[in-house]
Write a protein that holds these residues in place. Structure first.
Motif, short mmCIF file in Angstrom:
data_model
loop_
_atom_site.label_atom_id
_atom_site.label_comp_id
_atom_site.label_asym_id
_atom_site.label_seq_id
_atom_site.Cartn_x
_atom_site.Cartn_y
_atom_site.Cartn_z
N ALA A 155 0.78 -1.15 0.06
CA ALA A 155 0.00 0.05 -0.06
C ALA A 155 0.89 1.18 -0.05
O ALA A 155 0.58 2.26 -0.69
CB ALA A 155 -0.83 -0.08 1.25
N VAL A 156 1.98 1.39 0.94
CA VAL A 156 2.89 2.55 0.72
C VAL A 156 3.44 2.79 -0.61
O VAL A 156 3.61 3.75 -0.97
CB VAL A 156 3.83 2.04 1.65
N LEU A 157 3.78 1.28 -1.24
CA LEU A 157 4.53 1.68 -2.46
C LEU A 157 3.43 1.99 -3.56
O LEU A 157 3.92 2.83 -4.49
CB LEU A 157 5.21 0.27 -3.09
N LEU A 158 2.20 1.51 -3.59
CA LEU A 158 1.19 2.07 -4.53
C LEU A 158 0.93 3.65 -4.36
O LEU A 158 0.74 4.04 -5.33
CB LEU A 158 -0.14 1.20 -4.24
N LEU A 159 0.94 3.90 -3.04
CA LEU A 159 0.66 5.39 -2.66
C LEU A 159 1.82 6.22 -3.25
O LEU A 159 1.60 7.10 -3.80
CB LEU A 159 0.41 5.66 -1.36
N SER A 160 3.10 5.80 -3.24
CA SER A 160 4.08 6.20 -3.77
C SER A 160 4.08 6.62 -5.27
O SER A 160 4.72 7.48 -5.79
CB SER A 160 5.36 5.67 -3.15
N LEU A 161 3.71 5.49 -6.04
CA LEU A 161 3.36 5.64 -7.43
C LEU A 161 2.41 6.83 -7.60
O LEU A 161 2.52 7.45 -8.81
CB LEU A 161 3.01 4.26 -7.89
N ARG A 162 1.34 7.03 -6.79
CA ARG A 162 0.46 7.86 -6.91
C ARG A 162 0.93 9.55 -6.81
O ARG A 162 1.04 10.22 -7.50
CB ARG A 162 -0.87 7.65 -6.22
N PHE A 163 1.74 9.47 -5.69
CA PHE A 163 2.49 10.71 -5.34
C PHE A 163 4.07 10.57 -5.35
O PHE A 163 4.73 10.16 -4.45
CB PHE A 163 2.01 11.32 -4.02
N SER A 164 4.61 10.69 -6.50
CA SER A 164 6.10 10.20 -6.60
C SER A 164 7.11 11.04 -5.65
O SER A 164 7.96 10.30 -5.48
CB SER A 164 6.50 10.60 -8.08
N PHE A 165 6.67 12.25 -5.09
CA PHE A 165 7.70 13.02 -4.22
C PHE A 165 7.75 11.91 -3.04
O PHE A 165 9.01 12.21 -2.48
CB PHE A 165 7.20 14.00 -3.93
N LEU A 166 6.98 11.15 -2.73
CA LEU A 166 7.04 10.24 -1.44
C LEU A 166 8.27 9.12 -1.67
O LEU A 166 8.85 8.84 -0.60
CB LEU A 166 5.94 9.16 -1.24
N LEU A 167 8.43 8.89 -3.02
CA LEU A 167 9.64 8.00 -3.30
C LEU A 167 10.99 8.84 -2.74
O LEU A 167 11.75 7.78 -2.07
CB LEU A 167 9.69 7.53 -4.51
N VAL A 168 11.00 9.97 -2.85
CA VAL A 168 12.36 10.53 -2.32
C VAL A 168 12.15 10.80 -1.00
O VAL A 168 13.38 10.76 -0.22
CB VAL A 168 12.42 11.84 -3.26
N VAL A 169 11.22 11.01 -0.30
CA VAL A 169 11.18 11.64 0.92
C VAL A 169 10.67 10.66 2.10
O VAL A 169 11.52 10.58 2.93
CB VAL A 169 9.93 12.58 0.98
N SER A 215 11.97 4.29 3.48
CA SER A 215 12.49 3.91 5.00
C SER A 215 11.19 3.60 5.66
O SER A 215 11.41 2.92 6.58
CB SER A 215 12.95 5.46 5.38
N THR A 216 10.14 4.24 5.08
CA THR A 216 8.66 3.70 5.85
C THR A 216 8.66 2.21 5.70
O THR A 216 8.05 1.75 6.75
CB THR A 216 7.55 4.48 5.32
N SER A 217 8.84 1.76 4.37
CA SER A 217 8.59 0.19 4.36
C SER A 217 9.73 -0.39 5.11
O SER A 217 9.14 -1.55 5.72
CB SER A 217 8.82 0.02 2.77
N ALA A 218 10.71 -0.02 5.12
CA ALA A 218 11.81 -0.66 5.98
C ALA A 218 11.53 -0.38 7.65
O ALA A 218 11.50 -1.51 8.36
CB ALA A 218 13.24 -0.27 5.81
N TYR A 219 10.95 0.53 7.95
CA TYR A 219 10.63 0.85 9.44
C TYR A 219 9.20 -0.31 9.74
O TYR A 219 9.23 -1.05 10.81
CB TYR A 219 10.07 2.09 9.40
N ILE A 220 8.28 -0.23 8.95
CA ILE A 220 7.25 -1.08 9.06
C ILE A 220 7.58 -2.76 9.10
O ILE A 220 7.07 -3.48 9.85
CB ILE A 220 6.07 -0.95 7.89
N THR A 221 8.47 -3.00 8.01
CA THR A 221 9.02 -4.38 8.09
C THR A 221 9.76 -4.70 9.44
O THR A 221 9.54 -5.72 9.95
CB THR A 221 9.90 -4.59 6.79
N ALA A 222 10.62 -3.84 9.91
CA ALA A 222 11.44 -4.09 11.16
C ALA A 222 10.41 -4.00 12.46
O ALA A 222 10.68 -4.99 13.11
CB ALA A 222 12.38 -2.73 11.15
N TRP A 223 9.56 -3.37 12.19
CA TRP A 223 8.33 -3.50 13.33
C TRP A 223 7.78 -4.96 13.31
O TRP A 223 7.60 -5.49 14.59
CB TRP A 223 7.25 -2.26 13.20
#
Length: 215
Positions: free
Chosen positions: A160-174, A178-186
């Motif tokens: 869902a995070v990655l799909l949202l990032s495809l919709r709002f490309s600036f999230l890929l840079v920001v 890191s959010t995906s890694a943080y969620i997976t680490a949790w």
């Protein structure tokens, strides 16, 4: 709520650290070949962040990058080659019509599931303990297969995070990586705690059931 120890301040602080991690991860990925090492460092730093260790985050990232550089690079290349081979087999199977197609397709699907589950926690296991490549893959799959519903939820949320990032490309840079890694680490930390708790309970149960030795 807005104090230094408040929830809103804590959330904003976490977003700041995640944005910081995302940017330095992308910078370390620029040489392309360093992507596996950058990923290992990202997961390692994210794991520390989940555990509440937010101090010297850049130093932590750099230490993880240097410490696991060679190992993560070789492991990443191996897993990339394995994944590429899997995709090639799927493509070949789509162009071949035989009675064994359903069997081969099912087998490839199981291998693909094994690959995804293993890759999800591979770098987190790598930065958590030293082991051979074989043991690393076994441990990563074991953590992924344990409480499989949590792994599935992990994949859905990250997707869902990655799909949202495809919709709002600036999230890929920001924030995205890191959010995906943080969620997976949790999820990883949660799984490890539950796994160790289950083992402790099993040992306690075995000790209780063990008959006393008669001398």
């Amino acid at each position: 709520m807005f104090s230094v120890n408040g929830k809103i301040y804590g959330i904003c602080n976490k977003i700041y650290y995640l944005a910081f991690l995302n940017i330095i991860f992308l910078l370390h990925c620029l040489p392309i070949v360093t992507i596996p090492s950058a990923a290992a460092a990202l997961f390692g730093a994210s794991k520390r962040l989940v555990q509440g260790d937010e101090e010297f985050l850049f130093k932590t990232y750099r230490e993880m990058f240097k410490k696991h550089f060679t190992r993560s690079l070789l492991t990443g290349l191996f897993m990339a080659a394995f994944g590429a081979g899997l995709l090639i087999n799927f493509r070949l199977l789509s162009h071949i019509n035989t009675v064994l197609n359903p069997v081969c397709f099912t087998g490839l699907c199981f291998i693909a599931i094994f690959f995804v589950i293993t890759m999800l926690y591979l770098f987190l296991v790598m930065v958590s303990r030293s082991s051979s490549l074989k043991q690393l893959i076994i441990d990563s799959f074991t953590i992924g297969a344990y409480k499989l519903h949590m792994t599935l939820l992990n994949v859905i949320v990250v997707g869902a995070v990655l799909l949202l990032s495809l919709r709002f490309s600036f999230l890929l840079v920001v924030l995205s990586f890191s959010t995906s890694a943080y969620i997976t680490a949790w999820f990883f930390n949660k799984k490890v705690k539950l796994f160790l708790h289950t083992i402790d309970e099993q040992k306690a149960e075995d000790t209780r059931k063990k008959p006393y030795m008669i001398l």
